[in-house]
Design a protein around this motif. Structure first.
Motif, short mmCIF file in Angstrom:
data_model
loop_
_atom_site.label_atom_id
_atom_site.label_comp_id
_atom_site.label_asym_id
_atom_site.label_seq_id
_atom_site.Cartn_x
_atom_site.Cartn_y
_atom_site.Cartn_z
N TRP A 27 13.02 -35.12 -72.74
CA TRP A 27 12.81 -35.26 -71.31
C TRP A 27 13.41 -34.09 -70.53
N GLY A 28 14.52 -33.55 -71.05
CA GLY A 28 15.22 -32.48 -70.35
C GLY A 28 14.34 -31.27 -70.10
N HIS A 29 13.33 -31.07 -70.95
CA HIS A 29 12.48 -29.90 -70.81
C HIS A 29 11.60 -29.94 -69.57
N TYR A 30 11.46 -31.09 -68.97
CA TYR A 30 10.55 -31.23 -67.85
C TYR A 30 11.29 -31.37 -66.53
N ASP A 31 12.59 -31.07 -66.56
CA ASP A 31 13.40 -31.20 -65.35
C ASP A 31 13.22 -30.04 -64.39
N VAL A 32 12.76 -28.91 -64.89
CA VAL A 32 12.57 -27.74 -64.01
C VAL A 32 11.14 -27.24 -64.18
N CYS A 33 10.63 -26.55 -63.13
CA CYS A 33 9.27 -26.05 -63.18
C CYS A 33 9.22 -24.60 -63.64
N LYS A 34 10.30 -23.85 -63.35
CA LYS A 34 10.29 -22.44 -63.73
C LYS A 34 11.73 -21.94 -63.84
N THR A 35 11.89 -20.89 -64.61
CA THR A 35 13.21 -20.31 -64.77
C THR A 35 13.03 -18.82 -65.00
N GLN A 36 14.06 -18.03 -64.66
CA GLN A 36 13.92 -16.59 -64.87
C GLN A 36 14.39 -16.24 -66.27
N ILE A 37 13.62 -15.43 -66.95
CA ILE A 37 14.03 -15.01 -68.29
C ILE A 37 13.93 -13.48 -68.37
N TYR A 38 14.63 -12.93 -69.37
CA TYR A 38 14.58 -11.49 -69.58
C TYR A 38 13.68 -11.18 -70.77
N THR A 39 12.73 -10.30 -70.60
CA THR A 39 11.87 -9.89 -71.70
C THR A 39 11.94 -8.37 -71.78
N GLU A 40 11.22 -7.80 -72.72
CA GLU A 40 11.18 -6.34 -72.84
C GLU A 40 10.70 -5.71 -71.53
N GLU A 41 9.87 -6.45 -70.81
CA GLU A 41 9.31 -5.91 -69.58
C GLU A 41 10.23 -6.12 -68.39
N GLY A 42 11.36 -6.78 -68.59
CA GLY A 42 12.28 -7.03 -67.48
C GLY A 42 12.37 -8.51 -67.18
N LYS A 43 12.85 -8.81 -65.95
CA LYS A 43 13.06 -10.20 -65.56
C LYS A 43 11.73 -10.80 -65.07
N VAL A 44 11.33 -11.91 -65.65
CA VAL A 44 10.08 -12.55 -65.20
C VAL A 44 10.31 -14.05 -65.07
N TRP A 45 9.41 -14.69 -64.38
CA TRP A 45 9.45 -16.15 -64.30
C TRP A 45 8.79 -16.74 -65.55
N ASP A 46 9.43 -17.71 -66.11
CA ASP A 46 8.81 -18.47 -67.19
C ASP A 46 8.45 -19.84 -66.60
N GLY A 436 0.90 -20.95 -83.82
CA GLY A 436 0.49 -19.56 -83.73
C GLY A 436 0.45 -19.04 -82.31
N ALA A 437 0.89 -19.85 -81.37
CA ALA A 437 0.81 -19.45 -79.97
C ALA A 437 1.85 -18.38 -79.67
N PRO A 438 1.60 -17.56 -78.65
CA PRO A 438 2.59 -16.55 -78.33
C PRO A 438 3.89 -17.19 -77.90
N PRO A 439 5.01 -16.46 -78.03
CA PRO A 439 6.28 -17.05 -77.60
C PRO A 439 6.20 -17.42 -76.14
N ARG A 440 6.85 -18.54 -75.77
CA ARG A 440 6.65 -19.06 -74.43
C ARG A 440 7.11 -18.10 -73.36
N GLY A 441 8.10 -17.28 -73.68
CA GLY A 441 8.61 -16.36 -72.68
C GLY A 441 7.55 -15.39 -72.20
N SER A 442 6.58 -15.09 -73.06
CA SER A 442 5.59 -14.09 -72.69
C SER A 442 4.33 -14.70 -72.10
N ARG A 443 4.26 -16.04 -72.06
CA ARG A 443 3.02 -16.67 -71.65
C ARG A 443 2.69 -16.42 -70.18
N ALA A 444 3.70 -16.58 -69.33
CA ALA A 444 3.45 -16.37 -67.90
C ALA A 444 3.02 -14.93 -67.67
N LEU A 445 3.69 -14.03 -68.39
CA LEU A 445 3.40 -12.62 -68.24
C LEU A 445 1.98 -12.32 -68.68
#
Ligand SMILES: [Ca+2]
Length: 461
Positions: A27-46, A436-445
């Motif tokens: 259930w904890g995974h659905y408590d927030v809608c978005k979070t900032q993460i760091y990727t190779e491309e910099g800070k993005v919203w996940d 086989g899906a891309p890592p979630r951090g890169s999905r929004a990007l």
């Protein structure tokens, strides 16, 4: 001293862990809608699928009785004890607060003695049926998350139907039938929820479990939400991921737990004997002290907050969605068709964020305002971008770049950069097809890139 500090921290941790124990971790995974993460491309919203908290929904409902004048006390009336027709010293008088039993007493704080309760007029017009409809309306789609519990002050009715509406009370479907004798009352074989299975969970049943009249001690009627969840999540609801997976792929199951209104149809009061005692009709009436409805606003997994303002519930939509249930994409964010957020791939949901419309991408200021982190992508002129170039813009998941204008994707993938599982589009992914899906951090990007690159020209994908 160190030991005692360690022990107290340990004790605190044990306390916290044990408090959290009954709640499935997923259930904890659905408590927030978005979070900032760091990727190779910099800070993005996940972006993540998200939903409002489950809460006591009786605080937000409107109640309506039909017939409207069925509440006792106007004119004042004496009623008798259910078990003793000669004990008739109870009075209902709508004009005296201590003796009135208005509908709101079904939803006030319980736990005091004696209970506060709504009560109907008595069955003085027998043999004309004594029937009452109690309609609970939210003017908003809600998802039930716990059992509906109705506590009677009188005996439980001999016949009752719980109904639901999904269209604000225009049409109604039965949810469950309750009777002392199901065959006699509704021509249905009696069943219990425990007789159902994963495959028959949507079956509408008639139960005799809660209609044994006033001779039993219990005065409670349930509509069993949790027992139905348990067919998928296990008896302690530990495996919520399995339930969520089913809810994702089976619209009928989702709809089963979704309502805008509930209607309690009281069709025949408790009689407690085979025949109605016509000489003492003041023994027969309905009285309800409490109704519990637990649920959450349905926001299609696009909001964590649901506000109650001006007597109205509204989702505070994220992911560029809008509408009372976040049921459509905002203007200028219609780059792909709207879909609900999905719980899959497990354990993290896919947000299915609405992406900018192709026509709006050529207007950078508007785009920048809506997506504050777009600058980190350093896309100066998306209209001139290649779809893929094997250096900066890689096709994903084994896709290959063809003439810089399109990615040729393996069979299981689709999307401009092959970033999306084909089964996701068809809504037919199984629990393990997300591997086989891309890592979630890169999905929004990726979604963002796909939208930007969509401006490059017709792709035929
Ligand atoms: Ca009450």
């Amino acid at each position: 001293m160190y030991l005692s500090r360690f022990l107290s921290i340990h004790a605190l941790w044990v306390t916290v862990s044990s408090v959290m124990q009954p709640y499935p971790l997923v259930w904890g995974h659905y408590d927030v809608c978005k979070t900032q993460i760091y990727t190779e491309e910099g800070k993005v919203w996940d972006y993540m699928a998200c939903q409002p908290e489950s809460t006591d929904m009786t605080k937000y409902l409107k109640v309506k009785l039909d017939p409207p004048d069925i509440t006792c006390g106007d004119p004042p009336e004496t009623f008798c004890a259910m078990g003793n027709p000669y004990m008739c010293n109870n009075e209902c008088d709508a004009s005296t607060p201590e003796l009135a039993h208005p509908p709101e007493l079904m939803f006030d704080f319980e736990g005091r003695h004696p209970s506060t309760f709504w009560q109907s007029a008595t069955w003085k017009e027998y043999p004309k049926p004594l029937q009452v409809n109690i309609t609970l309306s939210w003017s908003k789609t809600i998802e039930l998350t716990d059992n509906i519990v109705i506590t009677f002050e009188s005996g439980r009715p001999d016949q009752m139907i719980l109904e639901k509406s999904l269209d604000y009370g225009r049409t109604w479907q039965p949810y469950q039938y309750y009777a002392t004798d199901c065959l006699d009352a509704f021509h249905m074989d009696p069943k219990s929820v425990k007789d159902l299975s994963q495959h028959t969970v949507l079956e509408i049943i008639c139960t005799e479990e809660y209609s044994t009249g006033y001779t039993t001690n219990s005065k409670i009627i349930h509509f069993e939400i949790k027992d139905r969840f348990a067919f998928f999540a296990g008896p302690w609801l530990r495996n919520m991921a399995s339930l969520y997976g089913q809810l994702d792929t089976t619209k009928k199951l989702r709809d089963f737990f979704t309502v805008t209104d509930l209607r309690i149809r009281l069709l025949r009061p408790a009689v407690g004997e085979i025949f109605v005692d016509e000489l003492h009709l003041a023994r027969y009436f309905y009285a309800i002290s409490d109704i519990k409805v637990h649920g959450r606003c349905k926001c299609n997994l696009h909001a964590t907050v649901c506000v109650y303002d001006n007597s109205k519930l509204t989702c505070e939509c994220e992911h560029n969605t809008t509408g009372p249930d976040c049921g459509k994409c905002k203007k200028n964010y219609q780059g792909r068709p709207w879909s609900p957020g999905s719980y899959l791939p497990i354990p993290k949901g896919t947000a299915n964020t609405c992406i900018p419309s192709i026509s709006s991408i050529g207007n950078p200021p508007k785009f920048n305002r809506k997506w504050p982190n777009i600058s980190s992508l350093e896309v100066s002129n998306p209209k001139q971008a290649n779809v893929c170039d094997n250096e900066l813009l890689h096709c994903q998941n084994g896709g290959t770049c063809h003439n810089n204008v399109r990615c040729l994707c393996p069979a299981a993938y689709t999307g401009i950069l092959c970033e999306k599982l084909r089964c996701e589009e068809a809504g037919s992914c199984s629990a393990d097809s997300g591997q086989g899906a891309p890592p979630r951090g890169s999905r929004a990007l990726l979604a963002l890139l796909a939208a930007l690159l969509g401006a490059a020209g017709p792709l035929g994908i």
